[in-house]
Structure formats: C-alpha cells, structure tokens
Design a protein around this motif. Sequence first.
Motif, PDB file in Angstrom:
ATOM      1  N   THR A  68      46.161  51.485  23.882  1.00 52.67           N
ATOM      2  CA  THR A  68      46.309  51.276  25.327  1.00 52.67           C
ATOM      3  C   THR A  68      45.033  51.650  26.057  1.00 52.67           C
ATOM      4  O   THR A  68      44.592  50.965  26.983  1.00 52.67           O
ATOM      5  N   ALA A  69      44.423  52.758  25.634  1.00 50.83           N
ATOM      6  CA  ALA A  69      43.170  53.190  26.256  1.00 50.83           C
ATOM      7  C   ALA A  69      42.068  52.149  26.062  1.00 50.83           C
ATOM      8  O   ALA A  69      41.259  51.910  26.975  1.00 50.83           O
ATOM      9  N   ALA A  70      42.035  51.518  24.888  1.00 44.63           N
ATOM     10  CA  ALA A  70      41.036  50.477  24.643  1.00 44.63           C
ATOM     11  C   ALA A  70      41.257  49.277  25.550  1.00 44.63           C
ATOM     12  O   ALA A  70      40.300  48.680  26.069  1.00 44.63           O
ATOM     13  N   LEU A  71      42.522  48.931  25.772  1.00 43.74           N
ATOM     14  CA  LEU A  71      42.825  47.829  26.691  1.00 43.74           C
ATOM     15  C   LEU A  71      42.394  48.172  28.109  1.00 43.74           C
ATOM     16  O   LEU A  71      41.878  47.318  28.848  1.00 43.74           O
ATOM     17  N   GLN A  72      42.599  49.408  28.494  1.00 41.85           N
ATOM     18  CA  GLN A  72      42.193  49.834  29.837  1.00 41.85           C
ATOM     19  C   GLN A  72      40.678  49.754  30.007  1.00 41.85           C
ATOM     20  O   GLN A  72      40.185  49.382  31.083  1.00 41.85           O
ATOM     21  N   GLN A  73      39.945  50.070  28.945  1.00 38.75           N
ATOM     22  CA  GLN A  73      38.497  49.952  29.028  1.00 38.75           C
ATOM     23  C   GLN A  73      38.083  48.499  29.206  1.00 38.75           C
ATOM     24  O   GLN A  73      37.182  48.190  29.997  1.00 38.75           O
ATOM     25  N   ARG A  74      38.751  47.591  28.507  1.00 40.81           N
ATOM     26  CA  ARG A  74      38.464  46.163  28.693  1.00 40.81           C
ATOM     27  C   ARG A  74      38.781  45.741  30.126  1.00 40.81           C
ATOM     28  O   ARG A  74      38.065  44.933  30.730  1.00 40.81           O
ATOM     29  N   ALA A  75      39.858  46.294  30.665  1.00 43.92           N
ATOM     30  CA  ALA A  75      40.234  45.962  32.044  1.00 43.92           C
ATOM     31  C   ALA A  75      39.159  46.424  33.021  1.00 43.92           C
ATOM     32  O   ALA A  75      38.850  45.712  33.994  1.00 43.92           O
ATOM     33  N   LYS A  76      38.588  47.593  32.785  1.00 40.11           N
ATOM     34  CA  LYS A  76      37.526  48.089  33.657  1.00 40.11           C
ATOM     35  C   LYS A  76      36.305  47.175  33.609  1.00 40.11           C
ATOM     36  O   LYS A  76      35.625  46.963  34.622  1.00 40.11           O
ATOM     37  N   GLU A  77      36.032  46.628  32.444  1.00 45.42           N
ATOM     38  CA  GLU A  77      34.915  45.697  32.324  1.00 45.42           C
ATOM     39  C   GLU A  77      35.185  44.425  33.124  1.00 45.42           C
ATOM     40  O   GLU A  77      34.264  43.865  33.745  1.00 45.42           O
ATOM     41  N   LEU A  78      36.443  43.970  33.113  1.00 46.00           N
ATOM     42  CA  LEU A  78      36.790  42.793  33.926  1.00 46.00           C
ATOM     43  C   LEU A  78      36.647  43.100  35.408  1.00 46.00           C
ATOM     44  O   LEU A  78      36.173  42.271  36.185  1.00 46.00           O
ATOM     45  N   LEU A  79      37.062  44.287  35.800  1.00 46.44           N
ATOM     46  CA  LEU A  79      36.987  44.669  37.210  1.00 46.44           C
ATOM     47  C   LEU A  79      35.546  44.757  37.696  1.00 46.44           C
ATOM     48  O   LEU A  79      35.265  44.570  38.888  1.00 46.44           O
ATOM     49  N   ALA A  80      34.641  45.026  36.781  1.00 43.84           N
ATOM     50  CA  ALA A  80      33.233  45.114  37.156  1.00 43.84           C
ATOM     51  C   ALA A  80      32.614  43.745  37.400  1.00 43.84           C
ATOM     52  O   ALA A  80      31.529  43.643  37.993  1.00 43.84           O
ATOM     53  N   ASP A  81      33.306  42.706  36.962  1.00 44.05           N
ATOM     54  CA  ASP A  81      32.804  41.339  37.148  1.00 44.05           C
ATOM     55  C   ASP A  81      33.564  40.701  38.307  1.00 44.05           C
ATOM     56  O   ASP A  81      34.689  40.229  38.154  1.00 44.05           O
ATOM     57  N   ASN A  82      32.958  40.666  39.447  1.00 44.06           N
ATOM     58  CA  ASN A  82      33.629  40.133  40.634  1.00 44.06           C
ATOM     59  C   ASN A  82      33.867  38.628  40.570  1.00 44.06           C
ATOM     60  O   ASN A  82      34.658  38.087  41.347  1.00 44.06           O
ATOM     61  N   ASP A  83      33.172  37.952  39.650  1.00 41.18           N
ATOM     62  CA  ASP A  83      33.276  36.499  39.593  1.00 41.18           C
ATOM     63  C   ASP A  83      34.250  36.006  38.520  1.00 41.18           C
ATOM     64  O   ASP A  83      34.364  34.801  38.312  1.00 41.18           O
ATOM     65  N   ASP A  84      34.914  36.915  37.837  1.00 40.81           N
ATOM     66  CA  ASP A  84      35.824  36.492  36.773  1.00 40.81           C
ATOM     67  C   ASP A  84      36.940  35.617  37.364  1.00 40.81           C
ATOM     68  O   ASP A  84      37.608  36.006  38.323  1.00 40.81           O
ATOM     69  N   ALA A  85      37.114  34.435  36.777  1.00 42.39           N
ATOM     70  CA  ALA A  85      38.126  33.498  37.276  1.00 42.39           C
ATOM     71  C   ALA A  85      39.536  34.069  37.190  1.00 42.39           C
ATOM     72  O   ALA A  85      40.448  33.574  37.859  1.00 42.39           O
ATOM     73  N   LEU A  86      39.705  35.091  36.383  1.00 45.22           N
ATOM     74  CA  LEU A  86      40.995  35.755  36.254  1.00 45.22           C
ATOM     75  C   LEU A  86      41.617  36.096  37.601  1.00 45.22           C
ATOM     76  O   LEU A  86      42.834  35.947  37.808  1.00 45.22           O
ATOM     77  N   PHE A  87      40.766  36.530  38.545  1.00 47.98           N
ATOM     78  CA  PHE A  87      41.284  37.019  39.820  1.00 47.98           C
ATOM     79  C   PHE A  87      41.698  35.894  40.776  1.00 47.98           C
ATOM     80  O   PHE A  87      42.142  36.152  41.882  1.00 47.98           O
ATOM     81  N   VAL A 128      44.182  34.369  39.827  1.00 48.28           N
ATOM     82  CA  VAL A 128      45.606  34.412  39.489  1.00 48.28           C
ATOM     83  C   VAL A 128      46.167  35.823  39.572  1.00 48.28           C
ATOM     84  O   VAL A 128      47.266  36.038  40.110  1.00 48.28           O
ATOM     85  N   VAL A 129      45.429  36.817  39.066  1.00 48.50           N
ATOM     86  CA  VAL A 129      45.941  38.185  38.931  1.00 48.50           C
ATOM     87  C   VAL A 129      45.514  39.051  40.110  1.00 48.50           C
ATOM     88  O   VAL A 129      44.380  38.935  40.606  1.00 48.50           O
ATOM     89  N   GLU A 130      46.405  39.908  40.550  1.00 44.48           N
ATOM     90  CA  GLU A 130      46.127  40.829  41.653  1.00 44.48           C
ATOM     91  C   GLU A 130      45.147  41.909  41.190  1.00 44.48           C
ATOM     92  O   GLU A 130      45.425  42.676  40.281  1.00 44.48           O
ATOM     93  N   ARG A 131      43.990  41.976  41.829  1.00 41.18           N
ATOM     94  CA  ARG A 131      42.970  42.941  41.442  1.00 41.18           C
ATOM     95  C   ARG A 131      43.479  44.381  41.588  1.00 41.18           C
ATOM     96  O   ARG A 131      43.216  45.226  40.720  1.00 41.18           O
ATOM     97  N   VAL A 132      44.216  44.644  42.651  1.00 38.49           N
ATOM     98  CA  VAL A 132      44.710  46.005  42.879  1.00 38.49           C
ATOM     99  C   VAL A 132      45.615  46.446  41.741  1.00 38.49           C
ATOM    100  O   VAL A 132      45.570  47.597  41.300  1.00 38.49           O
ATOM    101  N   TRP A 133      46.446  45.527  41.266  1.00 36.01           N
ATOM    102  CA  TRP A 133      47.326  45.875  40.140  1.00 36.01           C
ATOM    103  C   TRP A 133      46.501  46.274  38.924  1.00 36.01           C
ATOM    104  O   TRP A 133      46.807  47.268  38.255  1.00 36.01           O
ATOM    105  N   LEU A 134      45.448  45.524  38.640  1.00 35.93           N
ATOM    106  CA  LEU A 134      44.635  45.815  37.468  1.00 35.93           C
ATOM    107  C   LEU A 134      43.887  47.141  37.641  1.00 35.93           C
ATOM    108  O   LEU A 134      43.730  47.896  36.675  1.00 35.93           O
ATOM    109  N   GLU A 135      43.445  47.432  38.836  1.00 39.38           N
ATOM    110  CA  GLU A 135      42.786  48.720  39.092  1.00 39.38           C
ATOM    111  C   GLU A 135      43.737  49.876  38.813  1.00 39.38           C
ATOM    112  O   GLU A 135      43.354  50.874  38.173  1.00 39.38           O
ATOM    113  N   ASP A 136      44.962  49.767  39.270  1.00 43.20           N
ATOM    114  CA  ASP A 136      45.955  50.817  39.020  1.00 43.20           C
ATOM    115  C   ASP A 136      46.265  50.937  37.532  1.00 43.20           C
ATOM    116  O   ASP A 136      46.390  52.052  36.991  1.00 43.20           O
TER     117      ASP A 136
END
Length: 611
Positions: free
Chosen positions: A545-564, A566-574
């Motif tokens: 789970t911790a490894a997945l969270q680290q990957r999530a932080k890397e996604l959050l650092a990329d403001n241009d990821d097309a993921l957002f 669809v997905v709520e950024r605030v949810w991923l931050e939490d």
Amino acid sequence: MCGIAGWVDFGRDLSFEVESVRAMTATMSNRGPDASGTWVRRHVALGHRRLSVIDLAGGAQPMTVGLPDGEVAMVYSGEAYNFLELRGQLEARGHRFRTSSDTEVVLRGYVEWGEAVAERLNGMYALSIWDGRDDKLVLIRDRMGVKPLYYHRTRDGILFGSEPKAILANRLVAPVVDATGMRWLLAPLGVTGGSPWKDITEVEPGTVLTVRRSGLSVRRYWRLPTRPHEDDRDTTVERVRELLGDIVHRQLVADVPLGVLLSGGLDSSSITALAASYLKEQGEQVRTFSVDFADLGENFAANEMVRGLDTPYASEVADRVASRHEVVTLDPGRMDDPELRRAVVAARDVPGLGELDASLYLLFAAIRQRATVALSGESADELFGGYFWFHDDSARVAEGFPWLAVPRDQVVGRAPARADIVRRTELSTFVADRYADAIASLEYLDAESPTDRRMRRMSHLFLTGFVRSWLDRKDRMSMAVGLEVRVPFCDHRLVEYVYNVPWSLKTFDGREKSILRQAMRDQLPSSVIERAKSGYPSSHDPLYTAALQQRAKELLADNDDALFEVVERVWLEDAARCDPMKAPQMLSQDLNWVLDLSEWFDLYKPTLELG
C-alpha cells in the motif's frame, strides 16, 4: 486458443488492405504466439494469431473450404469440446477431413448446418466465417461469453477483433471515449456488456451476428432457460457429478502439456480430483499449480471475501490425488512494477483490478513455462450460490445488482471520479438502466415461491453479468502470456441444469454449494469439503500500500497527467497521505485503479468527448 481479427467492406477493394489487417492481427500476438495468417478477397480480409493446442501441424488458420458455388473461410478462437462427435456426424453426411483439428470440424459444421452450427457447439469460442456463397460474414460467440469478441460498424461493413486493440489498430477508428464509453469505464464490477471505446461494441454471449451488403442483423441462439426441476436430491447430486465428470473428461483433450489450477477450495479441488481420476486411468499424472505470496502468513488478515490461507488445503488435495504439484510463490514487491502494470493494462484494454490482475498475470506466466493449457474452477460460485451475497438478506431483496447492495469495503469498486464527470455521465441512472436490461429477459415459473423467484433473479444476474467480469479477466491475463485456460463450470449443460435447481435444494444442508459439496464428498479431503468459501488471495502487505501511495504522489506532482480529467485530485491527495498501516483494504484497490487509469491514458492516449 487464438486471436482473430477482420474487416468486411462492401464499398472498397480490400485486396489493397493486407497490411492493415496484418497490423490489426499483430496487436494480439500474445494471444497466438505460435503462428499468424491472413486471408484476403475483394470485400473481406481475415486475420488470425494461433496458439497451437490441437493438431499442431494441421490446424493452421485462416482455414477455407472450396465449394462449387463459392469459398467459405473461417478464423476461430477457442475450443469445441464435442468436435469428435460432430466430426462423426459430418463424416456420416459425406464430409471428408484433411486435418484432425476441431477448427475444421467447426468450419465444415457451418458448411453443413449454416448459422445453426452455433446450437450444436459445446465449448468456448469466438469465430468469424466469410461465406462466399452469399457474400456474408457470420460472427458467433459462445453461450457464456468465455471468449471475447468486439466489432465496429463502418459505413459499408464492419471491423472486428478478439480485443478492442485490434479494431483500434485500423486507421478508420480513433481511440475516442464518449459519454457512453465513460459510463462503461466507471461502471462498478459486474456491470458488463460494453466497451469504453466509442462505437466499439461487444458481440453478446450466445448470439450470431450476420453482416450482409444490406446491413447487420443479430440473432440470439441461447439464453438461460427457465424449466421445472423435477429431480430429487439424490438424483440431482448424481446428475451434477455425471455432468461434471463428462465435462472435465472432454476438456482434458490437448496435444500440448496441460495442468489444473488448484487453490484448495471446493471448486478447483473438484476439477482436480476429476481430472486426476481420468488421467490415472490413462496412465498419466495430473499437474497442479497454486499461488502464494511470500510472507503472506505474517500479513494475512481474514475478511468477508478471503477467509483463510489456501496453501495448506491445496497441498492436502495434491497429496490425496497424487498430483505433480507446484506452488508459484509471488513477491509482493513485484506487484507494483511499472512494466508489469503496463503489460496488464495493455492486455485488458481498460484499467482493471490492479494487484488481482497483476498476480494472476504472474501466476499464468509461471504456469506457461510448464503447460500450455490449464483447467480452472472459475464460475462455480455464480452457478452454485457460493458468494456471500447469496446469503445476505440485504443483497437478496435489493432492487439492483446484489453485489452493489452491501457496504463498499466488501466489494471491488472504483475510486471516486470527479463530480462533474459523474454528473455528466449520469452514472447511477446508467447502472439502474443496465439492471433493468439484465432482468428484462428473466422468466419465472408459475409455481415458484417468492424465495425461489428472488434467488432465481440473483442467479440470473450473477450468471449473465458478474461472471463475465471474471471470465474476461481470466481470458485477458491468460492469453497475454499465451496460456489457454478452460472453465468446466461454464459448460452450458451444467449451467442450464443447476440454474433451475430450487434454492432450497441448492442449500439443502444450510450451506453454500451444497450440491457440489455432496457430489464430491467421496473424492476430496473432509477439510476441503467443509471449508468455507474464500476468494482469490492478495498480498495483504502494508508495504505494498505504501508503494502505491508513493506512485500516487508522483502522479500528483505531474499537473498535466490526463488522469485528472477523470479522477478527483483532492481524493488522491488524501489517499496518498493515509497511514498504510491503518488503511482499509479498499484503499489499495482504489489506488490501483487510479494508477491503472493513468497507465491507460499513457498507452492509448484517448480523446474524451463527453459533451
């Protein structure tokens, strides 16, 4: 087992499109690593990737039959388990065979019976036949939807493929996701039957789709039949035992190494025992494979879906039947390997189930080093009422899909999408509409009690919806590594029989899967017979789970990821900040889906047209 693709166009000369069809077919090289072939005429082009299983030398495709009034050509994925009986019938009618493959039997069966060959087939299959006598294309999919098949209508014809990626490889189709596609992308597990790609549609299980110059028509040749059940308990148990024995016997036919997936649960243990018994009569020993995670015992925590460790039970069954048993032990640290995630998402064409997909992919890859075919206990829970939902009062009375009528920490779900996406796609209305469609064809018996009517509805929903999610997962993960997985519990004869057994008889001893348990009582260890249902294992490692969270932080650092988009950024931050030692199991599943979605955007670069 193979991958098929093709193109029919009555408005253009496809003789000049050989490379286009080869490109479509090449996208499925993993489904058919042994050979490839194309067949092209003026208005039709067929492509095939082959995994050689029966008649290794003679079963090459596309396969053709020349007739006085035209040529008939076929590409075929799957197995017809009754091909020897059909071959005998066809030989009696004057047909002469040049191979020993089931492919030629299916092709000549079409020549003899036309589209009605569908009703005669027993097996798992997706096939396409070009009939030059009538200038028409015929697509047929098996009754339960074990083998996938998709199509895209063009102005003057159709494109088709075992997987959407084959269709997307054609220049006529762009990777576009519209509002309807987004609904399918966000739909909960078990809400099946569509595709996220604009204008790419599934051929429904149990249907024949015919394409002529005048247009397209669809005929359903099979649906779950509602019939009175007149057998008593002993007769029912005996009939299930006879059917299952015959099914396993048929599905052991292969000209390549074969094994059985053995979890130690009732379902896979039943298949193992029956396979071992038959092979022993032939002087052979069955091979069995089970999966485990390194250090799982230290991290394991039982829940409603996974109640105990599998390995001890699997070993006990292997000892009982004297199989050549192998435990494939997976490293939890590999589950978040970016290359593995990319391979899994590419195989599924959509974001999937994260760790559950990745571990299955690795298990199948390991088995593929030793076998080309494996039998699985998949679908017994849907058939015999094994899931806990069948025994949960709130799920039983729900006016909707029963697996969505329980608290979310007990089901595989989807991470929160952006509120505007949910609003624009009207997701809740979409799910309700899919439920209405699912029960529209449901028939009851006049004499059924309210309880039996309710449980028939549940069984119908699981056998026409929920099971398809897991069958698709099994097909995509196995074929991605060139392994054919057969599912005896999906034989339509067994499905039709058990579906019509009243619920009180299905649970005559007050437990789930009573009939199957009784049918196999003398062939399995008592520990397995009495074992409660337990789902497919996962690592249960907080470090994962911790490894997945680290990957999530890397996604959050990329403001241009097309993921957002669809997905709520605030949810991923939490989610990224949550303590992994205290996080609910659903957090890992949700994070996995988000990471899969990001990978999917990167792989396919879809255009969103949500209106």
